[in-house]
Design a protein around this motif. Structure first.
Motif, PDB file in Angstrom:
ATOM      1  N   LYS A  39       0.140  -4.742   3.408  1.00 38.54           N
ATOM      2  CA  LYS A  39       1.130  -3.713   3.085  1.00 38.54           C
ATOM      3  C   LYS A  39       2.528  -4.031   3.626  1.00 38.54           C
ATOM      4  N   HIS A  40       2.796  -5.318   3.822  1.00 39.03           N
ATOM      5  CA  HIS A  40       4.151  -5.725   4.184  1.00 39.03           C
ATOM      6  C   HIS A  40       4.717  -6.588   3.068  1.00 39.03           C
ATOM      7  N   SER A  41       6.024  -6.700   3.042  1.00 39.86           N
ATOM      8  CA  SER A  41       6.700  -7.252   1.873  1.00 39.86           C
ATOM      9  C   SER A  41       6.715  -8.776   1.840  1.00 39.86           C
ATOM     10  N   ILE A  42       6.938  -9.286   0.635  1.00 35.53           N
ATOM     11  CA  ILE A  42       7.114 -10.721   0.411  1.00 35.53           C
ATOM     12  C   ILE A  42       8.291 -11.247   1.227  1.00 35.53           C
ATOM     13  N   ASP A  43       9.368 -10.493   1.275  1.00 32.78           N
ATOM     14  CA  ASP A  43      10.560 -10.937   2.014  1.00 32.78           C
ATOM     15  C   ASP A  43      10.259 -11.118   3.495  1.00 32.78           C
ATOM     16  N   GLU A  44       9.465 -10.208   4.051  1.00 35.01           N
ATOM     17  CA  GLU A  44       9.091 -10.331   5.465  1.00 35.01           C
ATOM     18  C   GLU A  44       8.243 -11.585   5.691  1.00 35.01           C
ATOM     19  N   ILE A  45       7.313 -11.814   4.785  1.00 37.98           N
ATOM     20  CA  ILE A  45       6.458 -13.002   4.889  1.00 37.98           C
ATOM     21  C   ILE A  45       7.314 -14.267   4.827  1.00 37.98           C
ATOM     22  N   LYS A  46       8.293 -14.294   3.901  1.00 36.30           N
ATOM     23  CA  LYS A  46       9.166 -15.461   3.752  1.00 36.30           C
ATOM     24  C   LYS A  46      10.003 -15.690   5.019  1.00 36.30           C
ATOM     25  N   THR A  47      10.446 -14.608   5.635  1.00 37.80           N
ATOM     26  CA  THR A  47      11.209 -14.731   6.885  1.00 37.80           C
ATOM     27  C   THR A  47      10.358 -15.395   7.971  1.00 37.80           C
ATOM     28  N   LEU A  48       9.109 -14.972   8.078  1.00 34.90           N
ATOM     29  CA  LEU A  48       8.217 -15.549   9.091  1.00 34.90           C
ATOM     30  C   LEU A  48       7.867 -16.995   8.750  1.00 34.90           C
ATOM     31  N   LEU A  53       5.919 -19.918  10.774  1.00 31.62           N
ATOM     32  CA  LEU A  53       4.565 -19.372  10.684  1.00 31.62           C
ATOM     33  C   LEU A  53       4.011 -19.626   9.281  1.00 31.62           C
ATOM     34  N   ASN A  54       2.806 -20.178   9.216  1.00 33.15           N
ATOM     35  CA  ASN A  54       2.250 -20.509   7.901  1.00 33.15           C
ATOM     36  C   ASN A  54       0.862 -19.896   7.700  1.00 33.15           C
ATOM     37  N   PHE A  55       0.472 -19.044   8.621  1.00 40.04           N
ATOM     38  CA  PHE A  55      -0.927 -18.641   8.767  1.00 40.04           C
ATOM     39  C   PHE A  55      -0.987 -17.128   8.632  1.00 40.04           C
ATOM     40  N   PHE A  56      -1.440 -16.622   7.463  1.00 33.60           N
ATOM     41  CA  PHE A  56      -1.382 -15.189   7.184  1.00 33.60           C
ATOM     42  C   PHE A  56      -2.746 -14.656   6.768  1.00 33.60           C
ATOM     43  N   GLY A  57      -2.989 -13.389   7.066  1.00 37.03           N
ATOM     44  CA  GLY A  57      -4.256 -12.754   6.737  1.00 37.03           C
ATOM     45  C   GLY A  57      -4.065 -11.492   5.925  1.00 37.03           C
ATOM     46  N   GLU A  58      -4.957 -11.285   4.947  1.00 37.32           N
ATOM     47  CA  GLU A  58      -4.962 -10.066   4.136  1.00 37.32           C
ATOM     48  C   GLU A  58      -6.391  -9.533   4.078  1.00 37.32           C
ATOM     49  N   ASN A  59      -6.524  -8.224   3.879  1.00 37.95           N
ATOM     50  CA  ASN A  59      -7.868  -7.659   3.832  1.00 37.95           C
ATOM     51  C   ASN A  59      -8.206  -7.004   2.491  1.00 37.95           C
ATOM     52  N   LEU A  72       3.842 -18.519  -4.661  1.00 39.70           N
ATOM     53  CA  LEU A  72       3.673 -19.818  -5.325  1.00 39.70           C
ATOM     54  C   LEU A  72       4.707 -20.003  -6.431  1.00 39.70           C
ATOM     55  N   SER A  73       5.052 -18.910  -7.106  1.00 44.34           N
ATOM     56  CA  SER A  73       6.061 -18.993  -8.173  1.00 44.34           C
ATOM     57  C   SER A  73       7.427 -19.385  -7.619  1.00 44.34           C
ATOM     58  N   GLU A  74       7.610 -19.161  -6.313  1.00 39.12           N
ATOM     59  CA  GLU A  74       8.856 -19.543  -5.644  1.00 39.12           C
ATOM     60  C   GLU A  74       8.702 -20.850  -4.877  1.00 39.12           C
ATOM     61  N   GLY A  75       7.562 -21.510  -5.092  1.00 44.34           N
ATOM     62  CA  GLY A  75       7.330 -22.798  -4.436  1.00 44.34           C
ATOM     63  C   GLY A  75       6.892 -22.690  -2.992  1.00 44.34           C
ATOM     64  N   ILE A  76       6.379 -21.525  -2.595  1.00 40.59           N
ATOM     65  CA  ILE A  76       5.947 -21.305  -1.201  1.00 40.59           C
ATOM     66  C   ILE A  76       4.431 -21.198  -1.155  1.00 40.59           C
ATOM     67  N   GLU A  77       3.794 -22.125  -0.461  1.00 39.92           N
ATOM     68  CA  GLU A  77       2.332 -22.094  -0.329  1.00 39.92           C
ATOM     69  C   GLU A  77       1.956 -21.845   1.128  1.00 39.92           C
ATOM     70  N   LEU A  78       1.245 -20.770   1.356  1.00 44.95           N
ATOM     71  CA  LEU A  78       0.807 -20.404   2.704  1.00 44.95           C
ATOM     72  C   LEU A  78      -0.680 -20.691   2.866  1.00 44.95           C
ATOM     73  N   ASP A  79      -1.126 -20.729   4.100  1.00 46.31           N
ATOM     74  CA  ASP A  79      -2.562 -20.779   4.400  1.00 46.31           C
ATOM     75  C   ASP A  79      -3.022 -19.341   4.622  1.00 46.31           C
ATOM     76  N   GLU A  98      -6.931 -21.873  -4.171  1.00 49.55           N
ATOM     77  CA  GLU A  98      -7.140 -23.071  -3.358  1.00 49.55           C
ATOM     78  C   GLU A  98      -6.593 -22.924  -1.945  1.00 49.55           C
ATOM     79  N   ASN A  99      -5.535 -22.126  -1.794  1.00 50.05           N
ATOM     80  CA  ASN A  99      -4.965 -21.982  -0.458  1.00 50.05           C
ATOM     81  C   ASN A  99      -5.501 -20.773   0.305  1.00 50.05           C
ATOM     82  N   CYS A 100      -6.619 -20.185  -0.184  1.00 53.42           N
ATOM     83  CA  CYS A 100      -7.401 -19.279   0.667  1.00 53.42           C
ATOM     84  C   CYS A 100      -8.273 -20.184   1.521  1.00 53.42           C
TER      85      CYS A 100
END
Length: 234
Positions: A39-48, A53-59, A72-79, A98-100
């Motif tokens: 429940k946090h925004s894409i912009d916040e994730i991009k800032t981190l 930080l490349n390591f994020f969790g969702e439930n 991914l559409s912006e060329g950003i791939e996270l773990d 694949e990046n889950c």
């Protein structure tokens, strides 16, 4: 200002991790910080991400999918790690991603078999953690400690699961120090299963209000949301 606050929060959490590790005579580099972006925004994730930080969790599977596709559409791939209760009919969506990189919440034999089946279909081996209900909380999912060894033995022959370790979610208490005994019990169970069943590497435990205690007691992954992001946006 919001971005500055995020970075400040991240640095504070990283500092606390170093201090907790030092207190336990551990190398802080052994501890992975998983930012819980529910429940946090894409912009916040991009800032981190920009802060390293490349390591994020969702439930929730749908929220994870939507965020991942946008990034991914912006060329950003996270773990990504999936950390919530997983319904069997949602497994296929994670296995296509694949990046889950890990499912932290394996909590039944039926789910384990479904994950194995879908991983095979997608020609991948998926790292998993077994969720343990160490506190006996009726509101939490997970395998009971008494059945953990039997469960682990049953899933070791599922060849498309890479069993990495254990995870637990503890109830929220105002006095988080009262949770220390549960973290100790988790570490003892982790050591026992590592010795008797299969070598384990990861022990995921500890969230915003108790991650320092979890580190002192042996956590290798801490799942921190509010201490980094602040209260949820929506």
């Amino acid at each position: 200002m919001k971005n500055e606050k995020l970075i400040s929060n991240l640095k504070k959490v990283q500092k606390n991790i170093k201090e907790a590790a030092a207190k336990a005579n551990r190398d802080y580099k052994e501890i992975k910080l998983l930012a819980v972006s529910k429940k946090h925004s894409i912009d916040e994730i991009k800032t981190l991400k920009q802060a390293g930080l490349n390591f994020f969790g969702e439930n929730r599977v749908q929220e994870l999918e939507e965020k991942n596709e946008k990034l991914l559409s912006e060329g950003i791939e996270l773990d990504w790690h999936f950390i919530g209760h997983l319904q069997r009919n949602k497994v296929k969506y994670l296995m296509r991603m694949e990046n889950c990189r890990m499912i932290q919440s394996l909590d039944s034999l039926r789910l384990a078999k479904e994950v194995n089946k879908r991983a095979k279909k997608n020609d991948r081996k998926i790292p998993v953690l077994v969720e343990i209900n160490i506190s006996g909380d009726e509101n939490k999912f997970g395998i009971t400690p008494a059945k953990a060894e039997e469960f682990l033995k049953k899933i070791t022959n599922l060849e498309f699961l890479q069993i990495e370790g254990l995870m637990t979610i503890l109830p929220y208490l105002d006095d988080s120090e009262k949770l220390r005994s549960y973290f100790k019990d988790m570490k003892n169970l982790f050591d026992k299963l590592s010795a008797n069943v299969i070598p384990l590497d990861e022990l995921s435990m500890g969230m915003t209000n108790d991650y320092q205690i979890a580190i002192e007691e042996g956590a290798t992954i801490v799942r921190v949301g509010t201490a980094i992001f602040g209260e949820r946006e929506y």
